[in-house]
Enzyme design. Structure first.
Site, short mmCIF file in Angstrom:
data_model
loop_
_atom_site.label_atom_id
_atom_site.label_comp_id
_atom_site.label_asym_id
_atom_site.label_seq_id
_atom_site.Cartn_x
_atom_site.Cartn_y
_atom_site.Cartn_z
N ASP A 51 -59.37 -11.62 -4.29
CA ASP A 51 -59.91 -11.59 -2.93
C ASP A 51 -59.91 -10.18 -2.34
O ASP A 51 -59.16 -9.31 -2.78
CB ASP A 51 -59.08 -12.48 -2.01
CG ASP A 51 -59.27 -13.96 -2.27
OD1 ASP A 51 -59.94 -14.32 -3.26
OD2 ASP A 51 -58.73 -14.77 -1.49
N HIS A 83 -55.32 -10.18 -5.53
CA HIS A 83 -56.15 -9.26 -4.75
C HIS A 83 -56.43 -7.99 -5.54
O HIS A 83 -55.48 -7.32 -5.97
CB HIS A 83 -55.45 -8.90 -3.44
CG HIS A 83 -55.19 -10.09 -2.56
ND1 HIS A 83 -54.10 -10.92 -2.74
CD2 HIS A 83 -55.88 -10.60 -1.50
CE1 HIS A 83 -54.13 -11.89 -1.84
NE2 HIS A 83 -55.20 -11.72 -1.07
#
Length: 222
Positions: free
Chosen positions: A35, A179
């Site tokens: 993300d 991430h």
């Protein structure tokens, strides 16, 4: 005729992400998802994934796509799946309908401009969602993709700890949240991938994990 055929083929290449041929009904699959990018570390992560021959899923933030459209394009070109992670990363249930729709639609447009592909998936920032958010995603022709485990890599900030978290959370048909904006995650990935392969996992995109049964607009997965 030849020119038209070549043009059609080129358009087809940018209309949807390449999908793995792995059959997750037969083998042990796991989806790694990232993300908040594209970020400064995304090209290095893409290089690692390419070297290891694995596919992942990236949920892109609209304002980051504005800053790094070429990285978004490269991500899709390498056969990874991409999704919408809103334009400015707000907690969606706290916002009004129009603002939520603008967050999703603006990001759809930016990703399509950068890559030639319009995402079919979105992930709500922080995992904050409700029935209203899911309904608005449906209006935007997006499915909602959550996860089976989160590494909390943004707080660990240590490659060894991040690797340990991944290995602890890994399970068949799992979806792990990380991430590509966390440098320590990017640094840990070569070792993570090698160990997951050693444990028999095939690393695939979220659409591959859904085995052709999704993603469907307005449906929440995982």
């Amino acid at each position: 005729m030849v020119i038209h055929a070549l043009l059609a083929a080129a358009l087809a290449m940018t209309s949807a992400p390449a999908q793995t041929t792995v059959d997750c009904d037969r083998v042990k699959c796991l989806a790694l998802t990232f993300d908040d990018g594209p970020g400064p570390g995304t090209p290095a992560l893409l290089k690692t994934l390419k070297k290891e021959g694995v596919k992942a899923t990236f949920f892109l933030v609209g304002k980051k796509v504005e800053q790094s459209p070429s990285v978004a394009k490269q991500t899709l070109k390498q056969g990874h799946a991409i999704g919408n992670h809103t334009y400015s990363h707000p907690s969606l249930p706290t916002r009004g309908d129009d603002e939520i729709l603008n967050e999703l639609k603006a990001t759809q447009e930016l990703i399509e401009q950068a890559t030639g592909y319009r995402p079919q998936m979105f992930r709500p920032p922080y995992g904050h969602t409700d029935d209203r958010v899911l309904g608005l995603a449906d209006q935007t022709e997006l499915s909602q993709i959550l996860w089976t485990g989160t590494t909390l890599d943004w707080s660990l900030r240590d490659p060894k700890k991040i690797k340990a978290a991944v290995l602890k959370l890994a399970q068949r048909n799992g979806v792990l949240l990380m991430h590509d904006t966390v440098p320590e995650t990017v640094k840990a990935m070569p070792g993570i991938i090698k160990e997951l392969k050693k444990r028999g996992y095939h690393l695939v995109t979220v659409p591959a994990l859904l085995r052709g049964k999704g993603p469907k607009p307005g449906t929440s997965y995982f």
